[in-house]
Design an enzyme around this catalytic site. Sequence first.
Site, short mmCIF file in Angstrom:
data_model
loop_
_atom_site.label_atom_id
_atom_site.label_comp_id
_atom_site.label_asym_id
_atom_site.label_seq_id
_atom_site.Cartn_x
_atom_site.Cartn_y
_atom_site.Cartn_z
N TYR A 1 -4.46 -6.91 16.37
CA TYR A 1 -4.40 -6.07 15.17
C TYR A 1 -5.54 -5.05 15.18
CZ TYR A 1 -4.29 -4.63 10.27
OH TYR A 1 -4.24 -3.88 9.11
N THR B 1 -2.19 -7.08 -1.48
CA THR B 1 -0.78 -6.98 -1.10
C THR B 1 -0.37 -8.30 -0.44
OG1 THR B 1 -1.06 -6.26 1.20
CG2 THR B 1 -1.15 -4.54 -0.48
N ILE C 1 0.83 -1.20 0.00
CA ILE C 1 0.00 0.00 0.00
C ILE C 1 0.87 1.25 0.00
CG2 ILE C 1 -1.61 1.35 1.43
CD1 ILE C 1 -2.94 -1.28 2.26
N LYS D 1 -5.25 -0.90 15.54
CA LYS D 1 -5.75 0.02 14.51
C LYS D 1 -6.85 0.93 15.06
CE LYS D 1 -3.15 -1.12 11.00
NZ LYS D 1 -2.27 -0.13 10.34
N VAL E 1 -6.98 -5.29 0.57
CA VAL E 1 -6.17 -4.75 -0.53
C VAL E 1 -5.22 -5.83 -1.02
CG1 VAL E 1 -4.72 -2.82 -1.24
CG2 VAL E 1 -6.30 -2.54 0.70
N SER F 1 -7.47 0.82 9.39
CA SER F 1 -7.97 -0.42 8.76
C SER F 1 -9.45 -0.54 9.07
CB SER F 1 -7.25 -1.64 9.33
OG SER F 1 -7.87 -2.83 8.87
N ASN G 1 2.14 4.57 7.71
CA ASN G 1 1.52 3.42 7.03
C ASN G 1 2.11 2.06 7.41
OD1 ASN G 1 0.15 2.11 4.47
ND2 ASN G 1 2.37 1.75 4.22
P1 NAD Z 1 3.09 -4.97 3.41
O1 NAD Z 1 3.52 -6.03 4.36
O2 NAD Z 1 3.05 -5.27 1.96
O3 NAD Z 1 4.00 -3.67 3.62
C1 NAD Z 1 4.34 -3.21 4.90
C2 NAD Z 1 5.65 -2.46 4.84
O4 NAD Z 1 5.94 -1.97 6.16
C3 NAD Z 1 6.83 -3.36 4.43
O5 NAD Z 1 7.59 -2.72 3.42
C4 NAD Z 1 7.61 -3.53 5.74
O6 NAD Z 1 9.01 -3.67 5.54
C5 NAD Z 1 7.29 -2.22 6.46
N1 NAD Z 1 7.48 -2.36 7.90
C6 NAD Z 1 7.04 -3.36 8.71
N2 NAD Z 1 7.47 -3.18 9.96
C7 NAD Z 1 8.21 -2.04 9.97
C8 NAD Z 1 8.93 -1.34 10.96
N3 NAD Z 1 8.99 -1.78 12.22
N4 NAD Z 1 9.59 -0.21 10.61
C9 NAD Z 1 9.56 0.23 9.33
N5 NAD Z 1 8.89 -0.39 8.34
C10 NAD Z 1 8.23 -1.51 8.66
O7 NAD Z 1 1.66 -4.53 3.97
P2 NAD Z 1 0.52 -3.60 3.31
O8 NAD Z 1 -0.61 -4.48 2.98
O9 NAD Z 1 1.07 -2.69 2.30
O10 NAD Z 1 0.10 -2.77 4.61
C11 NAD Z 1 0.39 -1.40 4.79
C12 NAD Z 1 -0.50 -0.86 5.89
O11 NAD Z 1 -1.87 -1.01 5.50
C13 NAD Z 1 -0.37 -1.58 7.23
O12 NAD Z 1 -0.44 -0.63 8.28
C14 NAD Z 1 -1.57 -2.49 7.24
O13 NAD Z 1 -1.95 -2.84 8.56
C15 NAD Z 1 -2.59 -1.63 6.54
N6 NAD Z 1 -3.73 -2.34 5.96
C16 NAD Z 1 -3.55 -3.27 4.98
C17 NAD Z 1 -4.66 -3.91 4.44
C18 NAD Z 1 -4.55 -4.94 3.33
O14 NAD Z 1 -5.56 -5.54 2.97
N7 NAD Z 1 -3.37 -5.18 2.77
C19 NAD Z 1 -5.94 -3.57 4.88
C20 NAD Z 1 -6.09 -2.62 5.88
C21 NAD Z 1 -4.98 -1.99 6.41
#
Ligand code: NAD
Length: 271
Positions: A177, A212, A37, A181, A210, A162, A109
């Site tokens: 989780y 990912t 994201i 959030k 999403v 989220s 994020n």
């Molecule tokens: P992802 O795992 O693809 O990307 C997460 C990124 O955060 C990675 O690049 C990782 O290296 C980085 N990260 C993790 N821990 C870290 C830390 N301690 N310090 C610095 N960087 C760190 O996940 P995503 O799906 O892109 O999620 C991004 C955000 O969106 C998150 O907060 C997630 O909870 C939220 N979210 C995702 C979804 C979904 O469906 N994918 C839905 C709702 C919310």
Amino acid sequence: GGAAANSAAPVSAPPKIETQVTLNGKVIAITGANRGIGLGIAECCLVNGASKVYSIDLAEPGEEFHTVSKQYPGQLFAISADVTEEKTVTAAIDKIIEESGALHGMVVNAGRTNHKSALDFTQQEIEQLFAINLFGAFYCARAAARAFIKHGVKGAIVFTASMASYRPNKRVPSAPYGASKAGVRNMTHTLAMEWAKYGIRVNSVSPGLVNTAMTYWVPQQPDWEQQLKYYGGFPRLAEVQELGGAYVYLLSDAASYTTSIDIPVNGVIGS
Ligand code: NAD
């Protein structure tokens, strides 16, 4: 040009909205933007005029990141920091301002999830989710706010919350989780209130499901498209680019009087 540095400055003439929903000349930092994201938001910011975007991430930037950064030479950078360590985030922000001369927007994020029943989580696993998703989000928002205040920038902070902050995902619930959030959305209101006097705006976006790495489990479910339909949502996951509108809007001058809100982007139900 760099005219759009003060997003919480009053706008008194009737605006042509399309000229306001732009990040022209702005420098944006996004945590966790090496992929997923965050990287999608980074691309949307660049397409919509941001002069520079910095990913603040723990991981080494991979293929996905390099493919995008090649399309924006001199505009997309990765800086290493761990959001659970406030000092490293502050150092990353100092470096961004030193390199680019400014910071106008911060997207908080970076996050992780872990799906288990509440009875099965270890204490360490619970603490890790809160450390990244809630405490880390607090440190990042605060580091950005301190920089905005120091440099007199009326900056914008946008959290990735989220839909799990509103209600549990029915198929893969995760109590820590969802609670972390929900904490982010609650914090949005307090920070927005405390920092309004500096012209800093604080808002959040709540994605549903999403496409990912985090949602690897969805296509593994039998009949998952039917299930999404059954719960009343679009029968597909969101693509990261479909979240861009909400983030770009909240970061832009079009949202100059918008603070303390959440924008759900969830395809009706999305969880
Ligand atoms: P992802 O795992 O693809 O990307 C997460 C990124 O955060 C990675 O690049 C990782 O290296 C980085 N990260 C993790 N821990 C870290 C830390 N301690 N310090 C610095 N960087 C760190 O996940 P995503 O799906 O892109 O999620 C991004 C955000 O969106 C998150 O907060 C997630 O909870 C939220 N979210 C995702 C979804 C979904 O469906 N994918 C839905 C709702 C919310």
